[in-house]
Design a protein around this motif. Sequence first.
Motif, short mmCIF file in Angstrom:
data_model
loop_
_atom_site.label_atom_id
_atom_site.label_comp_id
_atom_site.label_asym_id
_atom_site.label_seq_id
_atom_site.Cartn_x
_atom_site.Cartn_y
_atom_site.Cartn_z
N VAL A 34 -69.67 24.09 13.94
CA VAL A 34 -70.04 24.10 15.35
C VAL A 34 -71.24 23.18 15.54
CG1 VAL A 34 -70.93 25.54 17.24
CG2 VAL A 34 -69.24 26.48 15.69
N THR A 35 -71.21 22.40 16.62
CA THR A 35 -72.36 21.53 16.91
C THR A 35 -73.30 22.23 17.88
OG1 THR A 35 -71.33 20.46 18.82
CG2 THR A 35 -70.89 19.48 16.65
N ASP A 36 -74.50 21.72 17.93
CA ASP A 36 -75.50 22.26 18.85
C ASP A 36 -75.04 22.09 20.30
OD1 ASP A 36 -78.15 23.42 19.26
OD2 ASP A 36 -78.69 21.47 20.09
N ASP A 37 -74.40 20.95 20.60
CA ASP A 37 -73.90 20.72 21.96
C ASP A 37 -72.83 21.74 22.34
OD1 ASP A 37 -75.58 18.57 22.28
OD2 ASP A 37 -74.06 17.08 21.72
N GLU A 38 -71.96 22.07 21.39
CA GLU A 38 -70.93 23.08 21.65
C GLU A 38 -71.57 24.44 21.91
OE1 GLU A 38 -67.03 21.54 19.17
OE2 GLU A 38 -68.63 22.59 18.08
N ALA A 44 -74.08 28.02 28.37
CA ALA A 44 -73.99 27.76 29.81
C ALA A 44 -72.80 28.50 30.42
CB ALA A 44 -73.88 26.26 30.07
N LEU A 45 -71.68 28.50 29.71
CA LEU A 45 -70.50 29.22 30.20
C LEU A 45 -70.77 30.72 30.25
CD1 LEU A 45 -67.52 29.21 31.05
CD2 LEU A 45 -66.92 29.35 28.62
N TYR A 46 -71.46 31.22 29.24
CA TYR A 46 -71.79 32.65 29.21
C TYR A 46 -72.69 33.03 30.39
CZ TYR A 46 -74.28 36.90 27.99
OH TYR A 46 -74.86 38.14 28.05
N GLU A 47 -73.68 32.20 30.69
CA GLU A 47 -74.57 32.49 31.81
C GLU A 47 -73.80 32.51 33.13
OE1 GLU A 47 -77.81 29.75 31.61
OE2 GLU A 47 -78.53 30.57 29.70
N THR A 48 -72.88 31.57 33.29
CA THR A 48 -72.04 31.54 34.49
C THR A 48 -71.17 32.79 34.56
OG1 THR A 48 -71.94 29.13 34.31
CG2 THR A 48 -70.36 30.16 35.78
N PHE A 49 -70.60 33.16 33.43
CA PHE A 49 -69.72 34.32 33.34
C PHE A 49 -70.49 35.62 33.61
CE2 PHE A 49 -67.58 37.64 30.81
CZ PHE A 49 -66.28 37.54 31.30
N VAL A 89 -70.51 38.93 23.64
CA VAL A 89 -70.64 37.47 23.67
C VAL A 89 -72.08 37.07 23.36
CG1 VAL A 89 -70.50 35.42 25.13
CG2 VAL A 89 -68.71 37.13 25.25
N ALA A 90 -73.05 37.77 23.94
CA ALA A 90 -74.45 37.46 23.67
C ALA A 90 -74.76 37.63 22.18
CB ALA A 90 -75.36 38.34 24.51
N SER A 91 -74.25 38.69 21.59
CA SER A 91 -74.46 38.94 20.16
C SER A 91 -73.82 37.83 19.32
CB SER A 91 -73.88 40.30 19.80
OG SER A 91 -73.88 40.49 18.41
N MET A 92 -72.59 37.44 19.68
CA MET A 92 -71.90 36.37 18.95
C MET A 92 -72.67 35.05 19.04
SD MET A 92 -68.15 34.71 19.73
CE MET A 92 -68.75 34.04 21.27
N LEU A 93 -73.13 34.70 20.24
CA LEU A 93 -73.87 33.45 20.41
C LEU A 93 -75.18 33.48 19.63
CD1 LEU A 93 -73.19 32.78 24.19
CD2 LEU A 93 -72.17 31.61 22.23
N PRO A 140 -65.14 22.90 33.35
CA PRO A 140 -63.93 22.78 32.52
C PRO A 140 -64.21 22.38 31.07
CG PRO A 140 -63.59 21.70 34.63
CD PRO A 140 -65.04 22.09 34.56
N THR A 141 -65.23 21.54 30.85
CA THR A 141 -65.52 21.15 29.47
C THR A 141 -66.08 22.31 28.65
OG1 THR A 141 -67.68 20.31 30.15
CG2 THR A 141 -65.88 18.71 30.00
N ALA A 142 -66.81 23.22 29.31
CA ALA A 142 -67.33 24.40 28.61
C ALA A 142 -66.19 25.33 28.22
CB ALA A 142 -68.35 25.13 29.48
N VAL A 143 -65.23 25.52 29.13
CA VAL A 143 -64.08 26.36 28.82
C VAL A 143 -63.25 25.72 27.70
CG1 VAL A 143 -61.95 27.39 29.72
CG2 VAL A 143 -64.00 27.35 31.13
N GLU A 144 -63.10 24.41 27.77
CA GLU A 144 -62.36 23.70 26.72
C GLU A 144 -63.08 23.83 25.37
OE1 GLU A 144 -60.30 19.32 26.07
OE2 GLU A 144 -61.47 19.70 27.87
N THR A 145 -64.39 23.78 25.38
CA THR A 145 -65.18 23.97 24.15
C THR A 145 -64.95 25.36 23.58
OG1 THR A 145 -66.86 22.42 24.91
CG2 THR A 145 -67.51 23.96 23.19
N LEU A 146 -64.99 26.37 24.45
CA LEU A 146 -64.73 27.74 24.02
C LEU A 146 -63.34 27.84 23.40
CD1 LEU A 146 -65.33 30.80 23.90
CD2 LEU A 146 -64.54 30.94 26.27
N TYR A 147 -62.35 27.23 24.02
CA TYR A 147 -60.99 27.28 23.51
C TYR A 147 -60.87 26.56 22.17
CZ TYR A 147 -55.91 27.00 23.32
OH TYR A 147 -54.61 27.11 22.93
#
Length: 168
Positions: A34-38, A44-49, A89-93, A140-147
């Motif tokens: 996993v990269t830092d950017d990912e 960011a996706l988690y905060e939105t969610f 999710v917070a624990s996983m991140l 969409p790029t954040a969701v794609e990263t999660l996927y």
Amino acid sequence: MDLTDVFEELPDPSAYSFPDYAIPQGDPVMPVAVTDDELHALLALYETFADVDPTGMDSNPFLANTTEFLQQTFGTPSYRPDEQLNEDVASMLNDFSEDLHGEGMGVVDATPKHHQTLYFFLISAKGYHMAPHIQFDPDPTAVETLYRIYQRVTEQDYYLKRPSTVLE
């Protein structure tokens, strides 16, 4: 990639099952790069969610069916997807962040719990996005990263971390 395209690739909850990781004498993990950017995209996706309040989710058939499926298949209690899932999710991140140690790229040890959390995060994000009364329009790029990270975990063989031996 468009959000609709990403969500169409998700596995169907009615046909999905988690592999059995129940093996004695050790902690099963799937090492994933996993990269830092990912990681930042996932944060960011988690905060939105986490900001979404799906009031009236019972009127959404997709969310209701997903909740019922999770109850029947995995024995999970009935709760709004954002209650326990936000903590998972917070624990996983946090786990992934600790594994990266602030480096630009690193290997994170995804556990079976992380595998389930990634899957539920994806399915819940799809449900939020499809619900007309919930205004959830993530990047969409954040969701794609999660996927992509979810796919890496599912394609990865697991190994035993800290295996116990007969001599211990």
